[in-house]
Every structure is written in C-alpha cells, then in structure tokens.
Design an enzyme around this catalytic site. Structure first.
Site, short mmCIF file in Angstrom:
data_model
loop_
_atom_site.label_atom_id
_atom_site.label_comp_id
_atom_site.label_asym_id
_atom_site.label_seq_id
_atom_site.Cartn_x
_atom_site.Cartn_y
_atom_site.Cartn_z
CG HIS A 470 -1.93 1.22 1.39
ND1 HIS A 470 -3.31 1.27 1.05
CD2 HIS A 470 -1.44 2.73 1.53
CE1 HIS A 470 -3.79 2.54 1.24
NE2 HIS A 470 -2.52 3.30 1.56
CD GLU A 471 1.65 3.58 3.75
OE1 GLU A 471 1.76 4.80 3.07
OE2 GLU A 471 0.58 3.63 4.19
CG HIS A 474 0.37 6.45 -0.63
ND1 HIS A 474 -0.63 6.98 -1.35
CD2 HIS A 474 -0.06 5.84 0.40
CE1 HIS A 474 -1.73 6.78 -0.71
NE2 HIS A 474 -1.44 6.17 0.39
CG HIS A 477 0.46 8.86 -7.36
ND1 HIS A 477 -1.01 9.04 -6.56
CD2 HIS A 477 0.17 9.21 -8.56
CE1 HIS A 477 -1.50 9.69 -7.56
NE2 HIS A 477 -0.99 9.85 -8.58
#
Length: 687
Positions: A470-471, A474, A477
């Site tokens: 998940h991290e 980020h 991105h």
C-alpha cells in the site's frame, strides 16, 4: 551558525548525520526572510507575470523551504526527542504565518491573474494551466477576498490549528509509548507464539526488566489481543489502547486530547464560515473529486446498506463459535481479535503465525521489487552511500526499463521507541525542472512492523505485507511522475479522495498467486508459499469482510458528520454524533470507556479531516482498475504500461477521473469493490 547549518546548505539528500535540533529554528527563520525578500523583489516589477518570471522563481523558493523543512518534519516523526519536538513546535507558527501571508498576498494574486490573462497563456501545457488554476483557487481558499480583519482572523486560525494538530499527534505518541506491562509468569502469556514471546523478552531486556514486556506499539499490542488466552490480560491491554490520550484508562488525563479535539473542530468550522462555506466538510470538497456533502454521505450509507447483512452474518458466526466451541456467552471488544483468529484457524485450518514463516521481510521487499519489474519494467537498486537516520533504514534508486533514473526512496520498516505509529509515505523532494535539469523525486516510506528477533529474521504478517505494498503504491505515484511542474508532479495537486488509488491498487498483488510466488519464501528452507496454504488464505481473504467494511464506514461517517456539524463542538457533542453513527451503521458497540476519537490521528492531525471517506471512495477506483488486470492477466505488459502512463505518471496535471477513464475506458463501477470484498451484488442489493 549559517556556515555549519546543514538545513541552510542542503545537498542532494538530507545530511541526517549532521542535522541537530538547534539548526531548525534559525534555518526556518533565515529561509523565510530570504523568501520574503525575493518575492518582494519579484513583485516590484509588474511585468513579472509570465511562467518563467513568476512561477519558476516561486517554485525555486518553495523547493528550498521544502528541502529544509522536510527532513525536520520527518525526523520529528521517526526519531522524536524533546529537543527536536521543541524546535519543530517553535517553527510551526513561523511556517503557518508565512503560508497565510503568501495565500493572502494581493500583488502575488494579481500577478497570477495577469499570467492567466496573457495572450500566450494558451501556449502553456496542461500541467502549467493546472498549476495556475490551482493557485488561483488556493488564493481564494486562503481568504484573498476577505476584508482585512477577517484575513487576520484567518491567519490566526491557521496558526492555532497547526499548533493544536501537532500537539494532538504528540499526545498520541506519548500516550502510546507511555504505557507498558511487565509479565514475569510465562503462564500468563499462554497462547502467544514464540515469535511474540521473543519480542517481549527483547523489550524487557531493553527496559532492564525481568520476564516479558509488552506495550501499545502495534506489533506488541496485536500479539496480546490476537493470541493471549488470558482474557483479563487482553482486557487490560484493550483498555489501555482504547483510552490512549483521553480522560479514561491507566493514564487518564495525562495526555488528554479531548479539549484539543473540540478546539480543532471549532476552528475548522470558523475557517469554513469565514470563507463562505456552510461547514468544514463542504470546504474540504473544494479540492476533492466528490461534488457535495450529500453525495459523500449517500455513497457511504449506500455501501453500509450493501454490507450490513454480511456484517451481521459475520458477527453471528463469531458469537456462535465462541459460545459453542469455547463456552463464551458474552463476546466483548477485547475478545474479537482472539476468537476471530481461533475461528479462522478452525474454518480454514491455518494460522497467521504459519503464514508469517513465508514472509521474511528482506525477501518480501525483494519480491515487491520483482513484482514492479514485471509490471512496469522497473529496476530497483540498494545504495550504501547515503546518510540515514537509523541503522535499520535503507536507500534505493528506481530506474525504468531504459535505465533512466525515476526517483529514490528511504525505507524504514520497523517499530521502535520515539517513532510515530502507523505507516506512511512522505515527500523528501519532489520532481521539478529547473535550469533545464530534472530534480528527481525522493520519498520516505515508513512502516512499523515487528522488528527482527535477536536470533532470526523479521517475519511479516500478511497484513503487514499488504501495508508495505500500500505505502509503496503511494511512493510510486510520487516517484514515477513525468510531470516537471512542481505543483502538480507526483501526488501534488491530485484530488485528496483519489490519492489512495495507486496505494490500494497495489494491495491486490498480495493476494495474487503469480505475485505471491515472487513475494514469499520460507525463512528456513526458502520454499515459496505452498499452493494448499495459498488456497486457504484466498478462501479466508474475505473472512469477516462485512465487519471490516462497516468498521471503516463507521470511521468515515463519523469523520464526515462531525465536520458537517455546525453546532458548537464539545466532547459531549462529538460522542453524541459518534453514537448516532454507530446506531446507524455499526453492528458492534464498544464499551463505554472506549475513546477511539482521542487517538484518531488521521482526522485530527494527519490531513484526512472530512476526508477519511477517501479510502472507500478511492477503493472503488482501485478495485475497478485492478479488474482490468484480472481480465487481461495480472502481469500483462500492455495493461501495466497503460496504468503507469495514464495514472502513475500523470500527477495532478489533470482530473483524477480523466486519468481513470484514460486507463479503464469508462467511469468506475462499484461491482469490483463489492466482489473483492466478498459482498455479492445480488445479495447486497436486496438488503
């Protein structure tokens, strides 16, 4: 001081070995003074209203400030100390005053208006247009149109909110690390796996205690709640955790966030009123995808209605199991994790501890890199020539399939004292073009996983693997952006309720058989996760998914409703609204002493105020995006390139919906989220 202050002379990467608390305030003061002088000189020439003479110089000033403040803010979160906290706190009002001053700088506002009105404005690219549009919007959201007295009040509100939110976060950290429990009789720890016992022994040694020490840091706390047979021990830990930073529990009143919560909500509502909005929730939507507060509330309530029957069935199954198999007639909050793990083992014939053996942290990290190589052709390499803030931290470069540097990141995986809990990605530096050169983005990726025992590797729970992915979503991105304009590169300028799309998208690979073959490797014999165990995990993927869905919707509705509420906030009012939300959507009622809002850092200090719904909003996008990989093949090169091109590389230079449609070919559907959550659409629609 200036000659030796590393914050005033930043290198390409922060000099973590040389940054001291006494450097912080002088550096902030000096940079802000330099910026003010430079901006005044810039605006003295009325012709400085082109991209090259206005925006680029301002970007350079912002970048210098960010490169000084970013490592300070980061160190305050991961290596907290009294001296650093004091310097950080002293700097907040200086930064808040400067931000308000810039947001209400009328000559600067007029310069941006002149830029937008220039005959050659149409020749600028999409990212430049978006930068200017966002700047004009943000001037108005900073009170540029207000009369002088209200502008002053806006600045006072911004400064006070900055201080209060920081204090809220400090209280949560202090309360979390201000309680521990020493156990000297191993019988009291019956049920805990050896890995958890080793963690407790290690903590006891560090604390100079005999026996085992457990605390409220998540790896320690969750081990007690999931495995301890001693119900009284689970109750003790649950109460200490559920009452952190409140007027209840073992440290009642010591770090009580109650007064801060009321003040924060009151100031946010006053800010919204000043700017002409009915509520802070309405104000928050000015920078989000959602169009109205009614739309957000309807979205959350619709999901709750579709999930409620599944959640009730989950709860009844757990109660029946605890009653029939363990003789427990009254299932309490401190029993939920324990009996849920027992039920999962009973139904699916595997334990979380069994799964952990296949996820040694080092192999998981390398497996993640292998997944990204197959998805996007990325090459990720460890570097040992970079200053770090702790020996556990690593630093990596990311290069694309052509060998071009895309970005770099620090990776800080493990929980430790003086480190804020949770997991997050933050910006060290952002991508921008200056003087014809690219400044490549650098990210901080931070988790709080169970650290390695003294005699073995760190083994991750599967949910920790999901958190890492998940991290890293980020981080991708931020780092893969191809936008060269600072204000809309990476995650900057992206609507807040879309910013979770890349992160939640990455979670899906933690359940895919092809990806798991790359991620997993038994820490003793290097065997990958057996298909039989994977099948059990996949069968259990949506175990209690209804309960999990309603828990997140409870948080999201509570957050949004307290920020829609125009009444004078108080602790009583906050908990009355929470009770309303629970009555509407929850199937589990916690005990009266539970004070979860007092440590709800996401909304009181973490940037998700009136935005916690974003997790579910963006999960609709991420589930639907991943469904195309399910259709075409999870490592389909064409689909991977399309996702990187249309989502990860675009930054905030266009609407998030446009990026989604460019990838998916249509607007998002709710069906994949419900399917991935194990909530059948045909059943849900009859509820």
């Amino acid at each position: 001081m200036n000659d030796v202050n590393p914050l005033l002379h930043p290198a390409t990467l922060p000099a973590f070995d040389r940054i001291l608390p006494e450097h912080v305030v002088p550096a902030v003061q000096a940079i802000l003074a330099d910026n003010r002088k430079a901006i005044a000189e810039l605006l003295a020439n009325p012709d400085n209203c082109s991209w090259a003479t206005l925006v680029e110089p301002l970007d350079a000033l912002d970048d210098r400030l960010n490169r000084a403040w970013s490592p300070v803010s980061h160190l305050n979160a991961v290596m907290n100390s009294e001296a650093l906290r004091e310097a950080y706190t002293q700097s907040l009002p200086l930064l808040s005053e400067y931000a308000t001053e810039m947001g209400q700088n009328e000559p600067l506002f007029r310069a941006y208006q002149k830029l937008a009105a220039r005959a050659d404005y149409a020749l600028l690219d999409a990212g430049q247009h978006r930068t200017v549009d966002n700047a004009l919007r943000d001037f108005r959201l900073s009170g540029i149109d207000l009369p002088a007295d209200r502008k002053q009040r806006y600045g006072e509100i911004a400064s006070e909110l900055s201080r209060l939110c920081s204090q809220f976060s400090d209280h949560v950290l202090d309360a979390t690390q201000g309680w521990h429990h020493c156990i000297r009789d191993v019988e009291q720890l019956k049920g805990l796996p050896e890995s958890a016992l080793a963690l407790g022994r290690q903590a006891a040694e560090l604390a100079g205690e005999q026996g085992w020490v457990f605390n409220l840091e998540y790896p320690s706390y969750i081990a007690i709640m999931t495995y301890a047979d001693d119900r009284a021990l689970r109750h003790l830990f649950y109460k200490a955790h559920a009452t952190r930073a409140s007027d209840q529990g073992p440290n009642a009143g010591k770090w009580d966030n109650g007064p801060l919560m009321a003040q924060i909500l009151a100031l946010r509502q006053e800010e919204a009123t000043l700017l002409g909005y009915a509520s802070y929730a309405e104000l928050s939507l000015a920078t989000k995808m959602a169009e109205s507060t009614d739309q957000v509330l309807a979205f959350l309530r619709d999901l709750a209605a579709k999930s409620r029957a599944v959640a009730l069935a989950d709860l009844e199954e757990l109660r029946h199991y605890a009653r029939e198999m363990h003789g427990l007639d009254n299932l309490e909050a401190w029993d939920m994790a324990y009996y849920s793990e027992k039920l999962r083992q009973h139904r699916f014939a595997f334990s979380e501890e069994e799964v952990r053996a296949y996820f040694p942290a080092n192999h998981v990290v390398q497996g993640l890199f292998d997944v990204l190589n197959r998805l996007y052709g990325l090459q990720i390499h460890l570097r040992n020539d970079v200053q770090r803030w702790h020996p556990d931290v690593d630093f990596y470069d990311i290069r694309d399939a052509h060998g071009q540097l895309r970005g770099s990141f620090f990776l800080d995986l493990y929980a430790r004292p003086k480190k804020r809990g949770g997991a997050w990605m933050d910006e060290c530096t952002g991508r921008r073009r200056a003087s014809g050169q690219i400044q490549y983005p650098v990210a901080y990726l931070v988790c709080n996983f169970t650290p390695p025992a003294s005699d073995g590797p760190a083994l991750l729970r599967h949910d920790e693997v999901v958190t890492l992915f998940h991290e890293f979503g980020h981080g991708l991105h931020h780092m893969l952006t191809q936008v060269d304009h600072a204000a809309v590169s990476g995650i900057r300028g992206v609507e807040w309720d879309a910013v979770e799309l890349p992160s939640q998208f990455m979670e899906n690979f933690c359940w895919d058989p092809e990806a798991l073959a790359l991620i997993s490797s038994h820490h003793e014999d290097a065997e990958p996760l057996p298909r039989a165990l994977l099948d059990k995990m996949l069968a259990a993927r949506n175990f209690q998914s209804g309960l999990q869905m309603l828990r997140q919707l409870e948080f999201a509705l509570f957050d949004f409703m307290i920020h829609c509420d125009a009444q004078t906030p108080s602790i009583e009012r906050i908990y009355a609204l929470l009770a309303e939300v629970r009555e509407e959507v929850s199937v589990i009622m916690p005990p009266s002493f539970n004070r979860f809002p007092h440590s709800f850092s996401h909304i009181f200090s973490g940037g998700y105020a009136a935005g916690y719904y974003s997790y579910k909003w963006a999960e609709v996008l991420s589930s639907d995006a991943f469904s195309l990989f399910e259709e075409k093949g999870v490592f389909d090169e064409e689909v991977g390139r399309s996702f990187m091109l249309n989502v990860l590389e675009q930054g905030g230079q266009r609407d998030a919906m446009d990026s989604f449609v460019a990838f998916r070919g249509r607007e998002p559907s709710l069906e994949p989220l419900l399917r991935h959550s194990g909530i059948a659409v045909e059943v849900a629609e009859t509820v």
